[in-house]
Design an enzyme around this catalytic site. Structure first.
Site, PDB file in Angstrom:
ATOM      1  N   GLU A 111       0.866  -1.178   0.000  1.00 60.93           N
ATOM      2  CA  GLU A 111       0.000   0.000   0.000  1.00 60.93           C
ATOM      3  C   GLU A 111       0.906   1.232   0.000  1.00 60.93           C
ATOM      4  O   GLU A 111       1.727   1.412   0.900  1.00 60.93           O
ATOM      5  CB  GLU A 111      -0.880  -0.030   1.248  1.00 60.93           C
ATOM      6  CG  GLU A 111      -1.968   1.005   1.276  1.00 60.93           C
ATOM      7  CD  GLU A 111      -2.795   0.916   2.554  1.00 60.93           C
ATOM      8  OE1 GLU A 111      -3.358   1.947   2.954  1.00 60.93           O
ATOM      9  OE2 GLU A 111      -2.868  -0.182   3.157  1.00 60.93           O
ATOM     10  N   ASP A 122      -5.079  10.150   9.247  1.00 58.43           N
ATOM     11  CA  ASP A 122      -3.765   9.719   9.693  1.00 58.43           C
ATOM     12  C   ASP A 122      -3.317  10.423  10.965  1.00 58.43           C
ATOM     13  O   ASP A 122      -3.641  11.587  11.216  1.00 58.43           O
ATOM     14  CB  ASP A 122      -2.729   9.953   8.592  1.00 58.43           C
ATOM     15  CG  ASP A 122      -2.915   9.001   7.434  1.00 58.43           C
ATOM     16  OD1 ASP A 122      -2.916   7.782   7.681  1.00 58.43           O
ATOM     17  OD2 ASP A 122      -3.085   9.458   6.285  1.00 58.43           O
TER      18      ASP A 122
END
Length: 328
Positions: A111, A122
């Site tokens: 990924e 995030d």
């Protein structure tokens, strides 16, 4: 979108068919090889010898989709290792080496995060990583150019993790076409609402890109069923409500969530967010996940090292420790 020039080898021909004697054919081949080296030297930066030694042997890419890859792993009674790194941190040359390294270590899917100025899903580690990458000039065009050069070397598929805003800025059709041209096999768009995926799914399908969808502990049972039905490649099970980042333990509710998904789907399920140790990996395997996704802890190895060479060495040691925690 401009991509790096890549010379194509001449088609093979026998000396009888070409009318050239064997010695003449060899001289032509050598001359062509020298011209190719000159072209490559002109368009690629020189990589220090110590970093070249870390490069994995060139492999013939397997034409497998993400779903096919996960199916193969399941058939072998194994669990997929899916590492995440940020494109361009600390620079794109290091990212290219890291992709080859992770493939060589045994990653089943990689990924790759497109750096965003506002990575809403995030935590601090990947936020800092994205800022470093953007400061180093990691544009979407540059990332695609790097991938187009690297993906033919890889035996595992690459999935792009991107927020929707960079995709909109490029245009959904242009982004999907560029991703396909770069050798990308799948996409994860964490901030694309499920109710709005239809239009982008059309572009993804046109370009043979699997759109991987996320379900979380906060997702309702009805919506979880819809997501698992629509997700391609695998179902991404987010282990916690919140942002990415290492945790001390894995949320025990993941075990129940995996059971709930199994009741409505036979697709592969990979668990991400908060996974950072071999013990976490072993726990998730025991609960029956088909894959484990490791992000922030993987990013730390590269982004917080004193040099790219040290970062690549740290990444290899860490990735191998996680691979060793998976069933053989």
């Amino acid at each position: 979108m401009a991509f790096a020039l890549k010379a194509s080898p001449a088609p093979p021909s026998s000396s009888a068919a070409s009318g050239h004697p064997a010695g003449r054919h060899s001289a032509v081949t050598v001359a062509a090889s020298r011209r190719l080296l000159v072209v490559r030297a002109a368009i690629h930066p020189v990589v220090p010898m110590d970093r070249l030694l870390l490069r994995a042997p060139r492999k013939r890419a397997l034409a497998l989709t993400v779903a096919q890859t996960l199916s193969r792993v399941k058939e072998q009674a194994k669990t997929a290792l899916i590492p995440y790194i940020t494109a361009g941190d600390p620079d794109l040359a290091t990212t290219a080496e890291a992709l080859r390294l992770l493939d060589n270590v045994g990653a089943d899917v990689i990924e790759l995060g497109m750096p965003s100025p506002d990575p809403s899903a995030d935590g601090p580690v990947i936020r800092a990583s994205a800022q470093r990458a953007l400061a180093a000039g990691a544009t979407a065009d540059a990332v695609m150019t790097m991938l187009k050069e690297v993906t033919p070397d890889l035996s595992c598929p690459v999935v792009l993790f991107s927020y929707f805003d960079p995709i909109v800025r490029l245009g959904t059709a242009s982004f999907a076409a560029a991703a396909k041209d770069a050798g990308v096999k799948g996409l994860i768009i964490p901030d694309l609402p499920y109710d709005n995926i239809h239009a982008f799914r059309i572009e993804a399908i046109k370009n043979s890109l699997e759109l991987i969808l996320l379900t979380t502990p906060a997702t309702t049972a009805e919506r979880m069923r819809e997501i698992t039905k629509a997700s391609q490649g695998f179902v991404y099970l987010v282990s916690v409500v919140g942002v990415t980042g290492a945790r001390a333990t894995v949320n025990p509710h993941v075990k129940d969530l995996l059971k709930e998904i199994r009741k409505v789907s036979d697709k592969a399920v990979a668990v991400g967010f908060g996974i950072s140790t071999p013990e976490h990996v072993s726990q998730i395997v025991e609960w029956g996940a088909d894959g484990v996704i490791i992000g922030s802890a993987m990013v730390k190895q590269l982004g917080e090292a004193q040099s790219p060479t040290q970062g690549l060495k740290r990444l290899e040691v860490y990735a191998r420790s996680l691979k060793d925690a998976l069933p053989c």
